[in-house]
Design an enzyme around this catalytic site. Structure first.
Site, mmCIF file in Angstrom:
data_model
loop_
_atom_site.group_PDB
_atom_site.id
_atom_site.type_symbol
_atom_site.label_atom_id
_atom_site.label_comp_id
_atom_site.label_asym_id
_atom_site.label_seq_id
_atom_site.Cartn_x
_atom_site.Cartn_y
_atom_site.Cartn_z
ATOM 1 C CE1 TYR A 1 36.157 44.339 37.995
ATOM 2 C CE2 TYR A 1 38.139 44.828 39.243
ATOM 3 C CZ TYR A 1 37.512 44.592 38.043
ATOM 4 O OH TYR A 1 38.248 44.602 36.884
ATOM 5 C CE1 TYR B 1 42.774 28.173 50.996
ATOM 6 C CE2 TYR B 1 42.138 30.411 51.605
ATOM 7 C CZ TYR B 1 42.979 29.315 51.760
ATOM 8 O OH TYR B 1 44.001 29.356 52.662
ATOM 9 C CB THR C 1 41.973 43.351 36.452
ATOM 10 O OG1 THR C 1 40.991 44.076 35.699
ATOM 11 C CG2 THR C 1 41.287 42.678 37.626
ATOM 12 C CE LYS D 1 35.621 47.279 35.652
ATOM 13 N NZ LYS D 1 37.084 47.273 35.572
#
Length: 316
Positions: free
Chosen positions: A133, A103, A39, A163
């Site tokens: 994740y 969604y 990210t 994570k």
């Protein structure tokens, strides 16, 4: 491990040379490994070709693939599989995968399990090590302990870890307690003292881009008590970088410190930090760093200290 920011060229492709210099700086500052295209690295905004070419370029430059975790998140399962096969063929340590951010309101636990199961079946490799994740603030889909348990039981040896960037210490400690055979990483750097004491593997963190030596000092402190003494310093820097979207803030710091204005570029729909807010953020961040002990600084070491890491970032 540092979730590396990704520098961009003028036409918004990964700047491989600058990325390699950044990774070299992070390793020189004591980081154990790098997570690419997460990210903080704006990974899902890049094409498959951009990500595979960047990984090839990083490895060709001499970065050991065994020190890399590659995020393969994408909206299309065939794209995830392509990214996974490419990274595994290059010998990376493992893969990182978050549920896709589509969604958001309608995905059940069964749907989350089905997504991961389909991805694993599509990749279909015995050398796959997949780190799940959990980051519901970003993708809107939580990874519950029930889903993790189902995946771990259905694919023994494939699920390598989790994570957890959810920011809930109780949940992280529950993961450590219930899945002691998995590598649990916190994405919340300020939780590192408690999570390491509870048995976490470590952290995959974005703050390491801008304060790797402080993160190294926290990780190496002998006890949880010693680590907690570093938390106020960490919070001080984090609060400055969190004024604006985190990837843009980190890039602003790296651009200023390296003299590479290209570091300021971010991928749409994110925006660069406008003036005068960027100048205020940089002023406050470098003032914060200047007040750290010299051994914890990365951009402003003392006069007596070897400045090779800073020079490495600025070389042509």
């Amino acid at each position: 491990m540092v979730a590396a920011a990704t520098p961009l060229t003028a036409d918004l492709h990964p700047d491989i040379k600058l990325l390699v210099r950044h990774i070299e700086m992070l390793f020189g500052a004591g980081c154990d490994g790098i997570a690419l295209f997460g990210t903080t690295g704006e990974g899902t905004e890049f094409s498959v070709e951009d990500r595979t070419e960047a990984l090839d370029g990083v490895i060709a430059a001499g970065i050991a693939p065994g020190r890399l975790i590659v995020s393969v998140g994408a909206l299309s399962i065939p794209d995830i599989a392509r990214l996974a096969h490419h990274a595994l063929d290059r010998g990376v340590d493992s893969l990182l995968l978050m549920p896709p951010c589509v969604y958001r309101g309608g995905i059940t636990e069964d749907g989350t399990f089905r997504f991961y199961a389909t991805v694993i079946d599509r990749i279909s490799r015995v050398d796959l090590k997949l780190c799940l994740y959990h980051f519901p603030d970003i993708c809107g889909v939580p990874l519950t302990t029930r889903v993790i348990r189902r995946l771990d039981e259905a694919y023994p040896g494939i699920i390598s870890g989790v994570k957890d960037s959810g920011g809930d210490l109780d949940f992280t400690e529950a993961l450590i307690g219930r899945f002691s055979h998995l590598s649990i990483y916190t994405g919340s750097e300020t939780h590192l003292p408690q999570t390491l004491a509870a048995g976490a593997r470590g952290t995959i963190c974005g703050l390491g881009n801008a304060m790797p030596r402080l993160m190294r000092a926290m990780f190496d402190a002998p006890t949880a008590f010693d680590r907690r003494k570093l938390v106020p310093a960490l919070l001080g820097g984090d609060s400055i970088l969190s004024r604006k979207p985190f990837p843009a803030s980190v890039k602003a710091v790296l651009a200023s410190a390296s003299g590479e204005p290209g570091w300021n570029r971010v991928l749409p729909p994110m925006s660069e930090i406008a003036m005068p807010e960027r100048d205020w953020l940089l002023r406050d961040f470098f003032s914060w760093e200047q007040n750290l002990p010299p051994a914890w600084r990365i951009f402003q070491p003392s006069e007596q200290e070897d400045r090779s890491q800073v020079v490495k970032m600025k070389r042509a």
